[in-house]
Write a protein that holds these residues in place. Structure first.
Motif, short mmCIF file in Angstrom:
data_model
loop_
_atom_site.label_atom_id
_atom_site.label_comp_id
_atom_site.label_asym_id
_atom_site.label_seq_id
_atom_site.Cartn_x
_atom_site.Cartn_y
_atom_site.Cartn_z
N LEU A 269 0.82 -1.21 0.00
CA LEU A 269 0.00 0.00 0.00
C LEU A 269 0.85 1.26 0.00
CD1 LEU A 269 -2.73 1.42 0.24
CD2 LEU A 269 -2.62 1.08 2.72
N LEU A 270 1.88 1.30 0.86
CA LEU A 270 2.73 2.49 0.92
C LEU A 270 3.54 2.65 -0.36
CD1 LEU A 270 2.80 4.53 3.17
CD2 LEU A 270 4.94 3.56 3.96
N PHE A 271 3.98 1.55 -0.93
CA PHE A 271 4.65 1.58 -2.24
C PHE A 271 3.76 2.25 -3.28
CE2 PHE A 271 4.88 -0.66 -6.37
CZ PHE A 271 6.15 -0.28 -6.78
N MET A 272 2.48 1.88 -3.30
CA MET A 272 1.54 2.44 -4.27
C MET A 272 1.25 3.91 -4.00
SD MET A 272 0.72 0.17 -6.55
CE MET A 272 -0.78 0.86 -7.24
N VAL A 273 1.16 4.28 -2.71
CA VAL A 273 0.91 5.69 -2.37
C VAL A 273 2.01 6.59 -2.91
CG1 VAL A 273 0.83 7.34 -0.45
CG2 VAL A 273 -0.50 5.24 -0.33
N TRP A 274 3.27 6.19 -2.67
CA TRP A 274 4.39 7.02 -3.12
C TRP A 274 4.56 6.96 -4.64
CZ3 TRP A 274 6.70 10.79 -0.59
CH2 TRP A 274 6.50 10.85 0.79
N MET A 275 4.19 5.84 -5.24
CA MET A 275 4.21 5.77 -6.70
C MET A 275 3.20 6.76 -7.29
SD MET A 275 3.37 2.56 -9.22
CE MET A 275 4.99 1.83 -9.11
N ALA A 276 2.00 6.80 -6.69
CA ALA A 276 0.97 7.73 -7.16
C ALA A 276 1.43 9.17 -7.00
CB ALA A 276 -0.33 7.50 -6.39
N LEU A 277 2.01 9.51 -5.85
CA LEU A 277 2.50 10.87 -5.63
C LEU A 277 3.55 11.24 -6.67
CD1 LEU A 277 2.80 10.89 -1.72
CD2 LEU A 277 1.14 12.14 -3.11
N ALA A 278 4.44 10.29 -6.96
CA ALA A 278 5.49 10.56 -7.96
C ALA A 278 4.89 10.80 -9.33
CB ALA A 278 6.47 9.39 -8.00
N ARG A 279 3.86 10.05 -9.68
CA ARG A 279 3.26 10.20 -11.00
C ARG A 279 2.50 11.51 -11.13
NH1 ARG A 279 1.84 3.87 -12.63
NH2 ARG A 279 3.98 3.47 -13.28
N PHE A 280 1.80 11.90 -10.08
CA PHE A 280 1.12 13.19 -10.13
C PHE A 280 2.13 14.35 -10.18
CE2 PHE A 280 -2.63 10.91 -8.26
CZ PHE A 280 -3.51 11.19 -9.30
N ALA A 281 3.28 14.16 -9.53
CA ALA A 281 4.30 15.21 -9.51
C ALA A 281 5.21 15.16 -10.73
CB ALA A 281 5.15 15.07 -8.24
N SER A 282 5.14 14.08 -11.51
CA SER A 282 6.11 13.89 -12.58
C SER A 282 6.04 14.97 -13.66
CB SER A 282 5.94 12.51 -13.21
OG SER A 282 4.68 12.38 -13.86
N ASP A 283 4.83 15.42 -14.00
CA ASP A 283 4.73 16.47 -15.02
C ASP A 283 5.47 17.73 -14.58
OD1 ASP A 283 3.16 14.92 -16.76
OD2 ASP A 283 1.32 15.50 -15.76
N TYR A 284 5.33 18.09 -13.29
CA TYR A 284 6.04 19.26 -12.73
C TYR A 284 7.54 19.01 -12.66
CZ TYR A 284 7.71 22.55 -9.19
OH TYR A 284 8.43 23.50 -8.52
N LEU A 285 7.93 17.83 -12.19
CA LEU A 285 9.35 17.51 -12.02
C LEU A 285 10.08 17.46 -13.36
CD1 LEU A 285 9.14 14.79 -9.23
CD2 LEU A 285 9.99 17.12 -8.99
N ILE A 286 9.40 16.97 -14.39
CA ILE A 286 10.02 16.91 -15.72
C ILE A 286 10.35 18.31 -16.22
CG2 ILE A 286 9.56 16.39 -18.15
CD1 ILE A 286 8.00 13.91 -17.16
N VAL A 287 9.42 19.24 -15.99
CA VAL A 287 9.66 20.63 -16.40
C VAL A 287 10.84 21.23 -15.64
CG1 VAL A 287 8.67 22.95 -16.44
CG2 VAL A 287 7.27 21.00 -17.11
N LYS A 288 10.92 20.93 -14.33
CA LYS A 288 11.96 21.53 -13.49
C LYS A 288 13.33 20.88 -13.68
CE LYS A 288 9.62 24.74 -11.39
NZ LYS A 288 9.97 26.16 -11.58
N LEU A 289 13.35 19.55 -13.77
CA LEU A 289 14.63 18.83 -13.80
C LEU A 289 15.03 18.36 -15.19
CD1 LEU A 289 14.22 16.58 -10.60
CD2 LEU A 289 15.41 18.77 -10.80
N GLY A 290 14.04 18.08 -16.03
CA GLY A 290 14.32 17.49 -17.33
C GLY A 290 14.29 15.97 -17.22
N MET A 291 13.96 15.32 -18.32
CA MET A 291 13.84 13.87 -18.30
C MET A 291 15.13 13.13 -18.01
SD MET A 291 11.02 12.79 -21.15
CE MET A 291 9.29 13.29 -21.00
N PRO A 292 16.29 13.54 -18.57
CA PRO A 292 17.52 12.80 -18.26
C PRO A 292 17.82 12.70 -16.77
CG PRO A 292 17.87 14.27 -20.13
CD PRO A 292 16.52 14.61 -19.57
N LYS A 293 17.67 13.81 -16.04
CA LYS A 293 17.91 13.80 -14.59
C LYS A 293 16.84 12.98 -13.87
CE LYS A 293 20.43 18.17 -14.28
NZ LYS A 293 20.44 19.55 -13.72
#
Length: 380
Positions: A241-265
């Protein structure tokens, strides 16, 4: 409400429902292991049914997205998924369980291609990035499915009642939501696999998604067993369950993180988090350290597959549907080869050491992603 927003909501429902179905099945793996008195190796062999069925679905899924609007195979696949969940719930013998898992995996193969084809088509209608949110909803569905399973385990509700409820919801939701999906998204070119020199663009993406899927699929199927056998707790779904919670958080944040960090990083960061998380769980095999470790693995794993599917839309050789179909092959094979591999290693060594496989797979994301982006720059 604009049509594209209705279509986005409808597709979100299917991503969410897919996560619920997958989590519901994986949450009951320890029950099935006990019901049929399976060893680690026997369980691994049964799970091997799934990549075989997935490979059978490869040419069929590619043909369906080329021949029809993607909502047609998507709806058929979800209906079959519901039927297969019923089958898992009421399998009286191992052979029936194997057959049900085969249909389950075959359906996943088709619906994953169809859903991601719809997602990439919808992404082109919006200025902001939305692809990560779809995969975030898949993970959220997984969380809801695991929460529901955890409650039913606490209340001692039988597995067949649990999975029957999930199957019924799946079939009814498919019937109601089908008409709101994207239409007229069938590509007129690039729909055939071109034999000859392999396409490095798809090849690198395929390897990225393959190694990420080994981590993701293995954690789905074995995290509960890890908490049951290694940590020694009765309510074994908490780590999953906790694995899935943090996976979901990462996926919702991924669009923002990609813009800030870039895909390679992002690929490098994901690999690092998975490696650190796995080694925490192995070196400190106790309840709270393992929860922390699984959380890091979830956050690291989360962005990789959505990022990679999004990059598939840039293929110059294949249509979006065919590129997604090819990548989905790598994804599902990795996701479904990972679990039996862990089973065989656990039988030979032990379950704790078998989890090192995930760290090794995560490490491979770093050099492969660097090779991909180097190749991508050469095409620009």
């Amino acid at each position: 409400m604009e049509l594209k927003n209705k279509q986005r909501i409808a597709l979100s429902v299917f991503f969410f429902l897919s996560g619920i179905c997958f989590a519901s099945w994986t949450s009951r793996i320890p029950n099935l292991k006990n019901i049929f008195q399976l060893s680690y190796a026997e369980l691994g062999t049964i799970l091997l049914t799934m990549p075989i069925a997935s490979m059978i679905g490869l040419p069929i899924s590619g043909w369906l997205v080329a021949r029809f609007d993607s909502r047609v195979p998507l709806s058929i696949a979800f209906t079959l998924l519901g039927v297969s969940v019923f089958g898992i719930a009421f399998s009286p013998k191992v052979i029936f369980l194997v057959m049900s898992l085969g249909v389950f995996s075959f359906s996943l193969r088709i619906l994953n291609v169809s859903m991601n084809t719809q997602a990439i088509t919808l992404q082109k209608m919006f200025d902001k990035k939305i692809n990560g949110s779809f995969h975030g909803l898949w993970s959220t569905g997984g969380i809801v499915g695991l929460l529901f399973a955890t409650l039913l385990l606490r209340w001692n509700i039988p597995m067949n009642i649990h999975l029957s409820i999930i199957a019924a919801i799946t079939i009814v939701t498919t019937i109601v939501t089908y008409r709101f999906l994207v239409t007229n998204d069938r590509a007129t070119s690039g729909n055939k696999i071109i034999f000859g020199k392999p396409d490095p663009y798809i090849g690198y993406l395929g390897l990225l998604i393959f190694f990420a899927a080994i981590c993701e699929g293995g954690m789905f199927d074995w995290s509960g067993q890890y908490f049951h056998d290694v940590i020694g707790v009765e309510v074994y779904t908490t780590g999953h369950l906790l694995f899935m919670v943090w996976m979901a958080l990462a996926r919702f944040a991924s669009d923002y993180l990609i813009v800030k960090l870039g895909m390679p990083k992002m690929y490098a960061l994901s690999a690092l988090l998975i490696i650190v998380g796995i080694f925490i769980a192995i070196v400190f095999p106790y309840y709270w350290p393992t929860l922390i470790g699984f959380s890091l693995v979830g956050f690291g794993t989360g962005p990789v597959i959505p990022m990679t599917f999004l990059l598939a839309g840039g293929s110059r050789k294949y249509s979006t549907g065919m590129a997604v179909s090819l990548l989905a092959t790598y994804s599902i094979v990795g996701m479904l080869i990972g679990p039996p591999l862990i089973g065989y290693i656990s039988e030979a060594l032990n379950l704790k050491l078998a989890f090192i496989t995930f760290a090794l797979a995560a490490f491979m994301l770093i050099p492969i992603s660097q090779l991909f982006f180097r190749h991508k720059r050469s095409l620009e």
